[in-house]
Write an enzyme that holds these catalytic residues in place. Structure first.
Site, short mmCIF file in Angstrom:
data_model
loop_
_atom_site.label_atom_id
_atom_site.label_comp_id
_atom_site.label_asym_id
_atom_site.label_seq_id
_atom_site.Cartn_x
_atom_site.Cartn_y
_atom_site.Cartn_z
N LEU A 154 44.57 49.47 39.07
CA LEU A 154 45.31 49.46 37.92
C LEU A 154 46.57 49.24 38.15
O LEU A 154 47.53 50.23 37.83
CB LEU A 154 44.90 50.68 37.29
CG LEU A 154 45.23 50.72 35.61
CD1 LEU A 154 44.18 49.69 34.90
CD2 LEU A 154 45.40 52.35 34.99
N THR A 178 45.25 56.16 43.57
CA THR A 178 45.77 57.64 43.01
C THR A 178 45.57 57.51 41.40
O THR A 178 45.38 56.26 40.87
CB THR A 178 47.14 57.71 43.22
OG1 THR A 178 48.00 56.84 42.84
CG2 THR A 178 47.47 57.99 44.88
N ARG A 234 40.75 39.54 45.63
CA ARG A 234 40.71 38.75 46.84
C ARG A 234 39.22 38.48 47.41
O ARG A 234 38.52 39.45 47.21
CB ARG A 234 41.63 39.28 48.18
CG ARG A 234 42.97 39.19 48.08
CD ARG A 234 43.37 37.73 48.49
NE ARG A 234 44.78 37.56 48.52
CZ ARG A 234 45.54 36.84 47.63
NH1 ARG A 234 44.91 36.73 46.26
NH2 ARG A 234 46.77 36.67 47.59
N ASP A 258 36.87 33.98 41.23
CA ASP A 258 38.01 32.74 41.49
C ASP A 258 38.39 32.81 42.95
O ASP A 258 39.14 32.22 43.57
CB ASP A 258 39.09 33.31 40.74
CG ASP A 258 40.31 32.32 40.88
OD1 ASP A 258 40.03 31.11 40.57
OD2 ASP A 258 41.28 32.79 40.85
N GLU A 263 37.82 30.50 52.06
CA GLU A 263 38.24 29.59 51.24
C GLU A 263 38.55 28.21 51.88
O GLU A 263 39.42 28.56 52.94
CB GLU A 263 39.36 29.90 50.09
CG GLU A 263 39.02 31.03 49.08
CD GLU A 263 40.13 31.47 48.47
OE1 GLU A 263 41.15 30.95 48.27
OE2 GLU A 263 39.64 32.42 47.52
N HIS A 281 39.89 29.38 43.08
CA HIS A 281 41.46 30.11 43.14
C HIS A 281 42.47 29.77 42.35
O HIS A 281 43.53 29.40 42.95
CB HIS A 281 41.80 30.16 44.55
CG HIS A 281 42.62 31.25 44.98
ND1 HIS A 281 42.70 31.75 46.25
CD2 HIS A 281 43.55 32.12 44.36
CE1 HIS A 281 43.66 32.83 46.22
NE2 HIS A 281 44.00 32.95 45.08
#
Length: 315
Positions: A154, A178, A234, A258, A263, A281
């Site tokens: 987040l 956290t 990632r 994505d 890659e 990506h």
């Protein structure tokens, strides 16, 4: 600043190259003539004071070690996991990246991937183009509105995804390193628990050694045959071999990706699955955002060589 030598190991956005070329003495390492110069004249390598890299290729220890007078590595992207930041720290080399300006773009794409996957937009497009619509209506799909969206990480992008998902009347929950005291969303203490309590799991976390393959078979099983995985983080966050198995075996409902582990290589079995959406990506790949990213790279370099505070220092 035209006397300051800056190196680009790989081609990037033409606008960035033009701006660097107009302000600094730019060396393009992919140019054969430049490579010959570097091989034949050590003074050129010794003159390099800045390196501009992208977040996919990065700057490993070998590249950093080739330039004894390197002072700053400026990353054209937000992720620095491909940059050997430990070696940079040891050598006193500054590192910058381009956060914030690509937040909206990445969050927009995450929502787009969700819609494309649940409403099967790519398959629908081919259904119309192939003429199959003339032989009957398309199968029913799944709605997005009202679903529970779990967000792994987040941070800037995760919060932006959550804000957009709220507009679809979605319930939001999350897991991060956290608890976020300021957040109104429900926190889950583990990724497995998060996956067990959401319909859509969005990966928007930065990559570290601890988060590599954080989306494993246990997480996919917890998400289940009706759950879907969205990855705009990632590629290495996801155990791709396990993902392929989970999709083929029906243990996971679908995936929209994505980013990938190696890659531009993508696991071949994914190509034949209709419950998968694949993009190359493109999280920040708009003219507006890439231009803004380039401007930050330039501004960081100019600030550094003028002795001013860096705009977006990572190290």
């Amino acid at each position: 600043m035209e006397s300051i030598s800056v190196l680009m190991p790989r081609p990037t956005f033409p606008y960035l190259e033009e701006q660097l070329d107009g302000r600094f003495k730019l060396f393009r390492l992919w140019d054969n003539r430049t490579e010959i110069q570097f091989n034949n004249d050590s003074a050129i390598a010794n003159s390099i004071r800045a390196v501009v890299v992208n977040s996919v290729d990065g700057a490993d220890a070998d590249l950093i070690g080739k330039y004894p007078n390197l002072e700053i590595v400026s990353c054209y992207g937000v992720g620095v996991d491909k940059i050997d930041t430990r070696k940079c720290a040891d050598k006193g080399i500054r590192v910058t990246n381009t956060p914030d300006v690509l937040t909206d773009e990445a969050a927009d794409l995450a929502i787009g991937l969700i819609l494309a996957l649940l409403r099967r937009l790519c398959v629908c497009d081919q259904y119309v183009r192939s003429g199959k619509w003339k032989r009957g209506n398309f199968n029913l799909t799944t709605k997005f509105s009202g679903k529970t969206v779990g967000i792994l990480g987040l941070g800037r992008i995760g919060k932006a995804v959550a804000k957009r998902a709220e507009a679809f009347d979605c319930t939001i929950c999350y897991h991060s390193r956290t608890v976020k005291p300021e957040s109104k969303y429900r926190y889950h203490p583990s990724v497995v628990e998060l996956a067990s309590n959401c319909d859509i799991l969005v990966v928007a976390r930065s990559l570290t050694k601890e988060t590599e393959h954080i989306i494993n078979g246990e997480v996919m099983n917890a998400l289940g045959p009706k759950g879907v995985l969205i990855n705009v983080g990632r590629g290495k966050h996801v155990d791709e071999a396990e993902l392929v198995c989970a999709l083929l075996e029906g243990r996971l409902g679908g995936a929209a990706l994505d980013v990938f582990q190696d890659e531009p290589n993508v696991p071949q079995p994914l190509f034949g699955l209709q419950n998968v959406v694949l993009t190359p990506h493109i999280g920040s790949a708009t003219v507006e955002t890439r231009t803004a990213m380039a401007d930050i790279v330039i501004a960081n370099l100019e600030a550094y060589f003028l002795g001013k505070p860096l705009l977006t220092p990572f190290l």
